[in-house]
Design an enzyme around this catalytic site. Structure first.
Site, PDB file in Angstrom:
ATOM      1  CG  HIS A 306     -11.077   2.214   7.502  1.00 39.61           C
ATOM      2  ND1 HIS A 306     -11.231   2.115   6.147  1.00 39.61           N
ATOM      3  CD2 HIS A 306      -9.840   2.776   7.700  1.00 39.61           C
ATOM      4  CE1 HIS A 306     -10.131   2.558   5.528  1.00 39.61           C
ATOM      5  NE2 HIS A 306      -9.268   2.970   6.463  1.00 39.61           N
ATOM      6  CD  GLU A 343      -6.634   2.676   8.622  1.00 39.96           C
ATOM      7  OE1 GLU A 343      -6.681   1.759   7.787  1.00 39.96           O
ATOM      8  OE2 GLU A 343      -6.865   3.870   8.332  1.00 39.96           O
ATOM      9  CG  HIS A 398      -7.628   7.057   7.095  1.00 39.88           C
ATOM     10  ND1 HIS A 398      -8.236   5.942   6.552  1.00 39.88           N
ATOM     11  CD2 HIS A 398      -8.522   8.067   6.969  1.00 39.88           C
ATOM     12  CE1 HIS A 398      -9.443   6.276   6.108  1.00 39.88           C
ATOM     13  NE2 HIS A 398      -9.638   7.566   6.346  1.00 39.88           N
ATOM     14  CD  GLU A 479      -3.350   7.004   5.140  1.00 41.62           C
ATOM     15  OE1 GLU A 479      -3.435   6.351   6.195  1.00 41.62           O
ATOM     16  OE2 GLU A 479      -3.994   6.726   4.101  1.00 41.62           O
TER      17      GLU A 479
HETATM   18 ZN    ZN Z   1      -7.483   4.028   6.338  1.00 47.99          ZN
END
Ligand code: ZN
Length: 519
Positions: A306, A343, A398, A479
């Site tokens: 992102h 995030e 992430h 993640e």
């Molecule tokens: Zn993400």
């Protein structure tokens, strides 16, 4: 074959201490002075991996060359280097002149650099080559030299052309070359241990057809017998018509062996490692080695997911891209904790921590975005960045927006996906290894448990992620934690935990790369 002869197993350190101790025993019998000299023993440093070695028959010393053309002389005269030049391609090898008062360096592009009394007789630099040059050998009879490319093409300069494998189909690339004692011929060796003899060189056997633990990386002639030795990247030595003088095959090497050089009387040989390690076997004497950081010469791409500007530019972020046989948005805005910690900020901070840890080990690190307040790039562009730089490993970073009761981290790994624009089949295996190494290191450093809601044992194979499907280099997505869980959210909001997360990712990547280098 690997002979069952005398097996000398010396680490470079042990051999070095023995060599220095022996020298001092004759010069001085004062133990205190010995310790002082040992502590001060100089060890030159290179920030690039060692790529070749040749012996100085005149002195019993040797030269090591690094991929940037830096030359390190041990018991041999320094005649110059390309360390200060900008090179178009990494240096692939070094060969000394017959009187050892000079040497040539050869680049992967076929460029030749002559130092000392070595004459420049031409090169393939500036000529588009089908395959990279991987070695150079001296024709002591004429004062010329041969270059060999990975397809077995041989280029002769001031030396007779005796043949090549350029027109054969090879099972594995050629990795090295050795001249015969009278320079009336030469052998080529391939990564699978296949040997090709030309001119007056005799074929005495090969490892072709025998499954090898590690690829063959170099060969050396035994001028006393007319035989030859092959060496694999793990330091395993295979002798043909030549005495076996030992190998490092049972040692765990940080980085693989890259070169081999025989002693003047062919009663031994030196092996050089990419990490600068030097192994003296038989009657070869240890005279020094080079300190190279463990990840020198390797590029790692870190992809913080992102971006801070994504939420303000839906026109760009929502544009459709081909994720490898399906359409997905260019990028997304990511999740956030209940307290509003986003995030994208977490991902960028963790990437910066991982970058610092990897650079400390000598890696070249590329981030897919330079800051945390821009837009994108799209996930296909993020994949292309890793592909374009030829990353040895790539990691997308992430944090998840999972169910509130879900805790833990998961490493997403690619599965075979073939589309009209992509084929990730070749990276599935190495990416699984990267994922496994990353999982172990991340859990060990952070203490975070594997996810209790995604994947199994911290590994989550996925076919719906364009960033993985479009990669041609080993790549995974981690993640790190679940931002929608209160406990995990508190971790992601902690600057010190983000440092730990970055260090865990760096350790996993480093473990993967150092294991890869042994294969
Ligand atoms: Zn993400």
């Amino acid at each position: 074959m690997r002979a069952a002869g005398r097996l000398a197993r010396f680490s470079s350190l042990v051999v070095g201490v023995i060599a220095v101790a022996a020298a001092l025993t004759t010069a001085s019998s004062h133990p205190s002075r010995l310790r002082a000299v040992l502590a001060a023993a100089p060890r030159p440093a290179s920030d690039q991996p060692v790529s070749g070695i040749d012996a100085d028959d005149a002195t019993g010393g040797y030269w090591l060359v690094a991929s940037d053309g830096g030359v390190f002389a041990f018991g041999a005269p320094f005649e110059g280097s390309t360390g200060g030049l900008h090179l178009n391609a990494p240096i692939a090898g070094i060969a000394a002149t017959s009187d050892d008062a000079g040497y040539w360096l050869v680049g992967a592009d076929g460029g030749v650099f002559a130092f000392g009394d070595a004459p420049y007789l031409g090169s393939m630099g500036g000529t588009a080559l089908q395959r990279p040059v991987v070695g150079i050998a001296t024709d002591a009879a004429t004062g010329g030299y041969w270059l060999v490319a990975s397809d077995g093409g041989v280029f002769a300069f001031g030396a007779p052309f005796e043949g090549s494998t350029g027109s054969l189909h090879l099972n594995a690339p050629v990795v090295g070359m050795a001249p015969t004692a009278d320079d009336g011929g030469y052998w080529l060796v391939a990564a699978d241990g296949g040997v090709f003899a030309f001119g007056d060189a005799r074929y005495l056997g090969s490892m072709g057809g025998t499954p090898l633990h590690r690829p063959v990386v170099a060969m050396a002639p035994d001028r006393a017998t007319g035989g030859y030795w092959l060496v694999a990247s793990d330091g395993g030595v295979f002798s043909f018509g030549a005495p076996f003088e030992g190998s490092t095959g049972s040692l765990v090497l940080n980085r693989g062996v890259v070169g081999m050089a025989p002693t003047d009387d062919d009663g031994g040989y030196w092996l050089a490692g990419a990490d600068g390690g030097l192994y003296a076997l038989g009657d070869a004497r240890f005279q020094g080695s080079v300190a190279v950081p463990p990840l020198a010469g390797l590029t790692v791409v870190l992809d913080p997911g992102h971006d801070g500007g994504n939420s303000g530019d839906p026109g760009v972020v929502n544009q459709p891209i081909d994720g490898g046989g399906f359409t997905e948005p260019c990028d997304t805005t990511g999740t956030a904790t209940d307290a509003g910690y986003p995030e994208h900020a977490f991902n960028f901070a963790v990437a910066q921590a991982a970058q610092a840890a990897l650079e400390a080990q000598g890696a070249h690190v590329v981030l897919t975005r330079p800051d945390d307040n821009s837009v994108g790039p799209c996930v296909n562009v993020r994949a292309a960045i890793g592909n374009d730089v030829g990353a040895a490993a790539a990691v997308s970073i992430h944090a998840d927006g999972g169910p509130p009761g879900g805790v833990g981290f998961a490493v997403d790994t690619p599965v075979p996906v073939v589309s009209s624009i992509s084929d990730d089949t070749a990276i599935v295996g190495p990416s699984a290894q990267l994922g496994s190494d990353l999982r172990d290191a991340f859990q060990g450093v952070t203490g975070e448990p594997p996810s209790n809601y995604a994947g199994q044992d911290g590994i989550d194979p996925r076919r719906d992620l364009g960033g993985l499907n479009l990669s041609t280099v080993p790549k995974v997505l981690i993640e790190c934690a679940n931002m929608r869980n209160s406990g995990d959210a508190a971790l992601t909001e902690s600057a010190s935990w983000r440092q730990l997360a970055g260090q865990g990712i760096a350790l996993g990547v480093s473990d993967f790369l150092q294991a890869v280098e042994r294969t």
